[in-house]
Design an enzyme around this catalytic site. Structure first.
Site, PDB file in Angstrom:
ATOM      1  N   ASP A  18       0.869  -1.166   0.000  1.00 47.68           N
ATOM      2  CA  ASP A  18       0.000   0.000   0.000  1.00 47.68           C
ATOM      3  C   ASP A  18       0.913   1.225   0.000  1.00 47.68           C
ATOM      4  O   ASP A  18       2.087   1.130   0.379  1.00 47.68           O
ATOM      5  CB  ASP A  18      -0.897  -0.033   1.247  1.00 47.68           C
ATOM      6  N   ASP A  20      -0.047   5.072   0.841  1.00 47.52           N
ATOM      7  CA  ASP A  20      -0.238   6.141   1.825  1.00 47.52           C
ATOM      8  C   ASP A  20      -0.103   5.619   3.255  1.00 47.52           C
ATOM      9  O   ASP A  20      -0.776   4.656   3.649  1.00 47.52           O
ATOM     10  CB  ASP A  20      -1.610   6.781   1.651  1.00 47.52           C
TER      11      ASP A  20
END
Length: 274
Positions: A18, A20
Protein backbone atom coordinates in the site's frame (compact mmCIF):
# COMPACT_ATOMS: atom_id res chain seq x y z
CA UNK A 1 12.51 -4.45 14.06
CA UNK A 2 12.38 -5.58 10.43
CA UNK A 3 12.52 -9.32 9.84
CA UNK A 4 14.79 -10.50 7.02
CA UNK A 5 12.88 -11.47 3.89
CA UNK A 6 13.30 -15.00 2.58
CA UNK A 7 14.84 -15.84 -0.77
CA UNK A 8 13.31 -18.69 -2.78
CA UNK A 9 14.97 -18.71 -6.19
CA UNK A 10 12.81 -21.53 -7.57
CA UNK A 11 9.52 -19.61 -7.44
CA UNK A 12 8.50 -16.17 -8.69
CA UNK A 13 7.27 -13.89 -5.93
CA UNK A 14 6.32 -10.28 -5.24
CA UNK A 15 5.93 -7.80 -2.41
CA UNK A 16 2.73 -5.73 -2.51
CA UNK A 17 2.84 -2.32 -0.81
CA UNK A 18 0.00 0.00 0.00
CA UNK A 19 1.27 3.56 -0.53
CA UNK A 20 -0.24 6.14 1.83
CA UNK A 21 1.07 5.89 5.42
CA UNK A 22 2.81 2.65 4.50
CA UNK A 23 5.54 3.77 2.09
CA UNK A 24 5.02 7.53 2.40
CA UNK A 25 3.98 9.48 5.50
CA UNK A 26 0.94 11.25 3.98
CA UNK A 27 -1.85 10.85 1.44
CA UNK A 28 -0.24 10.88 -2.01
CA UNK A 29 -3.21 12.61 -3.68
CA UNK A 30 -3.85 15.21 -0.98
CA UNK A 31 -0.15 16.10 -0.79
CA UNK A 32 -0.38 17.71 -4.25
CA UNK A 33 -3.31 19.99 -3.31
CA UNK A 34 -1.13 23.11 -3.00
CA UNK A 35 0.44 22.41 -6.39
CA UNK A 36 -2.99 21.88 -7.94
CA UNK A 37 -4.10 25.18 -6.39
CA UNK A 38 -1.06 27.03 -7.77
CA UNK A 39 -1.72 25.43 -11.15
CA UNK A 40 -5.27 26.79 -11.15
CA UNK A 41 -6.99 23.41 -10.90
CA UNK A 42 -8.65 24.10 -7.56
CA UNK A 43 -9.69 27.27 -5.72
CA UNK A 44 -8.60 28.41 -2.28
CA UNK A 45 -11.66 26.91 -0.58
CA UNK A 46 -11.00 23.50 -2.09
CA UNK A 47 -7.33 23.74 -1.13
CA UNK A 48 -8.25 24.45 2.49
CA UNK A 49 -10.77 21.63 2.55
CA UNK A 50 -8.19 19.26 1.11
CA UNK A 51 -5.68 20.32 3.77
CA UNK A 52 -8.30 19.57 6.45
CA UNK A 53 -9.01 16.18 4.86
CA UNK A 54 -5.28 15.43 4.97
CA UNK A 55 -5.21 16.33 8.67
CA UNK A 56 -8.14 14.01 9.46
CA UNK A 57 -6.53 11.24 7.40
CA UNK A 58 -3.25 11.54 9.30
CA UNK A 59 -4.78 12.02 12.74
CA UNK A 60 -7.10 9.05 12.85
CA UNK A 61 -6.76 7.02 9.71
CA UNK A 62 -9.74 6.47 7.44
CA UNK A 63 -12.39 3.80 7.82
CA UNK A 64 -14.65 2.55 5.01
CA UNK A 65 -17.19 5.40 5.29
CA UNK A 66 -14.47 8.05 5.38
CA UNK A 67 -12.75 6.52 2.35
CA UNK A 68 -16.04 6.56 0.44
CA UNK A 69 -16.61 10.22 1.29
CA UNK A 70 -13.04 11.00 0.27
CA UNK A 71 -13.55 9.20 -3.04
CA UNK A 72 -16.75 11.12 -3.78
CA UNK A 73 -15.11 14.43 -2.86
CA UNK A 74 -11.99 13.84 -4.96
CA UNK A 75 -14.02 12.58 -7.93
CA UNK A 76 -16.16 15.72 -7.88
CA UNK A 77 -13.14 17.97 -7.37
CA UNK A 78 -11.18 16.61 -10.35
CA UNK A 79 -14.08 16.77 -12.79
CA UNK A 80 -12.96 18.90 -15.76
CA UNK A 81 -9.24 18.74 -14.94
CA UNK A 82 -6.99 18.41 -17.96
CA UNK A 83 -5.14 15.10 -17.57
CA UNK A 84 -1.96 16.31 -19.26
CA UNK A 85 -1.80 19.33 -16.96
CA UNK A 86 -2.19 17.09 -13.92
CA UNK A 87 0.67 14.87 -15.12
CA UNK A 88 2.89 17.91 -15.71
CA UNK A 89 2.20 19.34 -12.24
CA UNK A 90 2.94 15.99 -10.60
CA UNK A 91 6.16 15.59 -12.60
CA UNK A 92 7.35 19.11 -11.70
CA UNK A 93 6.70 18.82 -7.97
CA UNK A 94 7.22 15.08 -7.37
CA UNK A 95 10.71 15.29 -5.88
CA UNK A 96 9.92 18.33 -3.72
CA UNK A 97 6.69 16.89 -2.29
CA UNK A 98 7.08 13.10 -2.22
CA UNK A 99 10.81 12.44 -1.82
CA UNK A 100 10.97 14.01 1.69
CA UNK A 101 8.08 11.90 3.04
CA UNK A 102 9.24 8.42 1.97
CA UNK A 103 9.79 6.19 4.97
CA UNK A 104 13.41 5.08 5.22
CA UNK A 105 12.23 1.70 6.54
CA UNK A 106 9.95 1.21 3.53
CA UNK A 107 12.71 2.14 1.08
CA UNK A 108 15.01 -0.38 2.78
CA UNK A 109 12.34 -3.08 2.53
CA UNK A 110 11.86 -2.38 -1.17
CA UNK A 111 15.61 -2.76 -1.71
CA UNK A 112 15.60 -5.96 0.34
CA UNK A 113 12.83 -7.51 -1.73
CA UNK A 114 14.54 -6.58 -4.98
CA UNK A 115 17.78 -8.10 -3.71
CA UNK A 116 15.85 -11.29 -2.95
CA UNK A 117 14.68 -11.35 -6.59
CA UNK A 118 11.16 -10.34 -5.74
CA UNK A 119 9.03 -7.90 -7.77
CA UNK A 120 7.75 -4.82 -5.94
CA UNK A 121 4.16 -3.75 -6.66
CA UNK A 122 2.54 -0.55 -5.36
CA UNK A 123 -1.21 -1.03 -4.82
CA UNK A 124 -2.90 2.29 -4.04
CA UNK A 125 -6.36 3.82 -3.91
CA UNK A 126 -4.93 7.10 -5.23
CA UNK A 127 -5.15 7.97 -8.92
CA UNK A 128 -2.79 6.47 -11.47
CA UNK A 129 -1.57 9.93 -12.57
CA UNK A 130 -0.13 10.37 -9.07
CA UNK A 131 0.81 6.80 -8.15
CA UNK A 132 2.66 5.80 -11.33
CA UNK A 133 5.34 8.54 -11.05
CA UNK A 134 5.75 7.75 -7.35
CA UNK A 135 6.14 4.07 -8.21
CA UNK A 136 8.84 4.96 -10.72
CA UNK A 137 10.59 7.11 -8.10
CA UNK A 138 10.56 4.17 -5.69
CA UNK A 139 11.81 1.72 -8.29
CA UNK A 140 8.61 -0.36 -8.21
CA UNK A 141 8.16 -2.96 -10.94
CA UNK A 142 4.38 -2.50 -11.25
CA UNK A 143 1.63 -0.20 -10.05
CA UNK A 144 -2.05 -0.82 -9.36
CA UNK A 145 -4.04 2.41 -8.86
CA UNK A 146 -7.46 3.98 -9.26
CA UNK A 147 -8.26 5.06 -12.82
CA UNK A 148 -10.61 7.92 -13.65
CA UNK A 149 -12.62 8.14 -16.88
CA UNK A 150 -11.10 10.58 -19.37
CA UNK A 151 -13.37 12.29 -21.92
CA UNK A 152 -12.67 13.01 -25.58
CA UNK A 153 -11.51 16.49 -24.54
CA UNK A 154 -8.66 15.01 -22.49
CA UNK A 155 -10.30 15.95 -19.17
CA UNK A 156 -11.57 13.86 -16.26
CA UNK A 157 -15.31 13.30 -16.38
CA UNK A 158 -15.55 12.75 -12.62
CA UNK A 159 -16.48 9.09 -13.07
CA UNK A 160 -14.34 6.25 -11.76
CA UNK A 161 -13.29 3.55 -14.25
CA UNK A 162 -11.51 1.35 -11.68
CA UNK A 163 -11.42 1.85 -7.92
CA UNK A 164 -8.41 0.18 -6.26
CA UNK A 165 -9.89 -0.24 -2.83
CA UNK A 166 -10.69 -3.06 -0.38
CA UNK A 167 -11.60 -6.30 -2.16
CA UNK A 168 -10.61 -4.93 -5.58
CA UNK A 169 -7.00 -4.65 -4.35
CA UNK A 170 -7.04 -8.34 -3.48
CA UNK A 171 -8.54 -9.15 -6.89
CA UNK A 172 -5.77 -7.16 -8.60
CA UNK A 173 -3.13 -9.03 -6.58
CA UNK A 174 -4.61 -12.39 -7.60
CA UNK A 175 -4.86 -11.33 -11.26
CA UNK A 176 -1.22 -10.25 -11.25
CA UNK A 177 -0.24 -13.53 -9.62
CA UNK A 178 -2.03 -15.42 -12.39
CA UNK A 179 -0.50 -13.36 -15.22
CA UNK A 180 3.03 -13.07 -13.78
CA UNK A 181 3.29 -16.49 -12.17
CA UNK A 182 3.64 -15.29 -8.57
CA UNK A 183 3.33 -17.90 -5.83
CA UNK A 184 1.05 -15.98 -3.44
CA UNK A 185 1.90 -18.31 -0.57
CA UNK A 186 5.46 -16.94 -0.75
CA UNK A 187 4.47 -13.32 -1.45
CA UNK A 188 4.51 -10.39 0.98
CA UNK A 189 2.05 -7.56 1.56
CA UNK A 190 2.20 -4.37 3.63
CA UNK A 191 -0.55 -1.95 4.65
CA UNK A 192 -1.60 0.43 7.42
CA UNK A 193 -5.38 0.05 7.06
CA UNK A 194 -7.98 -2.57 7.94
CA UNK A 195 -9.61 -1.79 4.60
CA UNK A 196 -6.70 -3.71 3.05
CA UNK A 197 -7.39 -6.92 4.98
CA UNK A 198 -8.46 -8.74 1.77
CA UNK A 199 -5.09 -7.93 0.16
CA UNK A 200 -3.16 -8.95 3.28
CA UNK A 201 -5.11 -12.20 3.54
CA UNK A 202 -4.29 -13.11 -0.06
CA UNK A 203 -0.54 -13.57 0.57
CA UNK A 204 1.51 -15.86 2.77
CA UNK A 205 3.45 -13.09 4.51
CA UNK A 206 1.13 -10.19 5.51
CA UNK A 207 2.52 -7.27 7.52
CA UNK A 208 0.76 -4.41 9.31
CA UNK A 209 2.63 -1.11 9.00
CA UNK A 210 1.72 1.79 11.30
CA UNK A 211 -1.67 0.05 11.59
CA UNK A 212 -4.95 1.70 12.49
CA UNK A 213 -6.73 0.27 15.54
CA UNK A 214 -8.77 -2.27 13.60
CA UNK A 215 -5.79 -3.61 11.66
CA UNK A 216 -3.59 -3.72 14.76
CA UNK A 217 -6.24 -5.77 16.53
CA UNK A 218 -6.47 -8.19 13.58
CA UNK A 219 -2.70 -8.44 13.19
CA UNK A 220 -2.17 -9.26 16.86
CA UNK A 221 -4.98 -11.83 16.80
CA UNK A 222 -3.54 -13.54 13.71
CA UNK A 223 0.10 -13.31 14.71
CA UNK A 224 1.07 -11.03 11.80
CA UNK A 225 4.20 -8.87 12.16
CA UNK A 226 3.47 -5.25 13.14
CA UNK A 227 6.04 -2.77 11.82
CA UNK A 228 6.61 0.82 12.94
CA UNK A 229 7.84 3.14 10.18
CA UNK A 230 8.64 6.63 11.42
CA UNK A 231 11.75 7.96 9.65
CA UNK A 232 10.90 9.89 6.46
CA UNK A 233 14.08 10.55 4.48
CA UNK A 234 14.97 11.74 0.99
CA UNK A 235 16.04 8.86 -1.21
CA UNK A 236 19.20 10.61 -2.38
CA UNK A 237 20.24 11.26 1.25
CA UNK A 238 20.25 7.51 1.84
CA UNK A 239 22.95 7.06 -0.81
CA UNK A 240 24.72 10.44 -1.01
CA UNK A 241 27.43 9.55 1.51
CA UNK A 242 28.64 5.93 1.63
CA UNK A 243 28.95 4.41 5.11
CA UNK A 244 32.44 4.54 6.58
CA UNK A 245 33.31 0.86 5.87
CA UNK A 246 32.36 1.44 2.24
CA UNK A 247 34.58 4.50 2.07
CA UNK A 248 37.50 2.54 3.53
CA UNK A 249 36.92 -0.28 1.07
CA UNK A 250 36.85 2.17 -1.84
CA UNK A 251 40.08 3.75 -0.62
CA UNK A 252 41.73 0.33 -0.32
CA UNK A 253 40.64 -0.62 -3.84
CA UNK A 254 41.95 2.69 -5.16
CA UNK A 255 45.30 2.21 -3.41
CA UNK A 256 45.63 -1.34 -4.73
CA UNK A 257 44.87 -0.18 -8.25
CA UNK A 258 47.43 2.61 -8.00
CA UNK A 259 50.09 0.19 -6.68
CA UNK A 260 49.38 -2.27 -9.48
CA UNK A 261 49.65 0.53 -12.02
CA UNK A 262 53.01 1.67 -10.69
CA UNK A 263 54.33 -1.91 -10.65
CA UNK A 264 53.26 -2.43 -14.27
CA UNK A 265 54.84 0.88 -15.32
CA UNK A 266 58.18 0.06 -13.62
CA UNK A 267 58.37 -3.39 -15.22
CA UNK A 268 57.59 -1.91 -18.62
CA UNK A 269 60.41 0.68 -18.26
CA UNK A 270 62.91 -2.05 -17.32
CA UNK A 271 61.86 -4.19 -20.27
CA UNK A 272 62.23 -1.20 -22.61
CA UNK A 273 65.65 -0.41 -21.21
CA UNK A 274 66.85 -3.99 -21.90
Amino acid sequence: MLRPVENHSLTRTAAFFDLDKTVIAKSSTLTFSKSFYQGGLINRRAALRTAYTQFVFLAGGADHDQMERMREYLSAMCRGWNVQQVKEIVAETLHDLIDPIIYDEAASLIEEHHTAGRDVVIVSTSGAEVVEPIGELLGADRVVATRMVVGDDGCFTGEVEYYAYGPTKAEAVKELAASEGYDLARCYAYSDSATDLPMLESVGHPHAVNPDRALRREALARGWPVLDFHRPVRLKQRFSVPPRPALLAMAAIGAAAATAGLFWYANRRRATAV
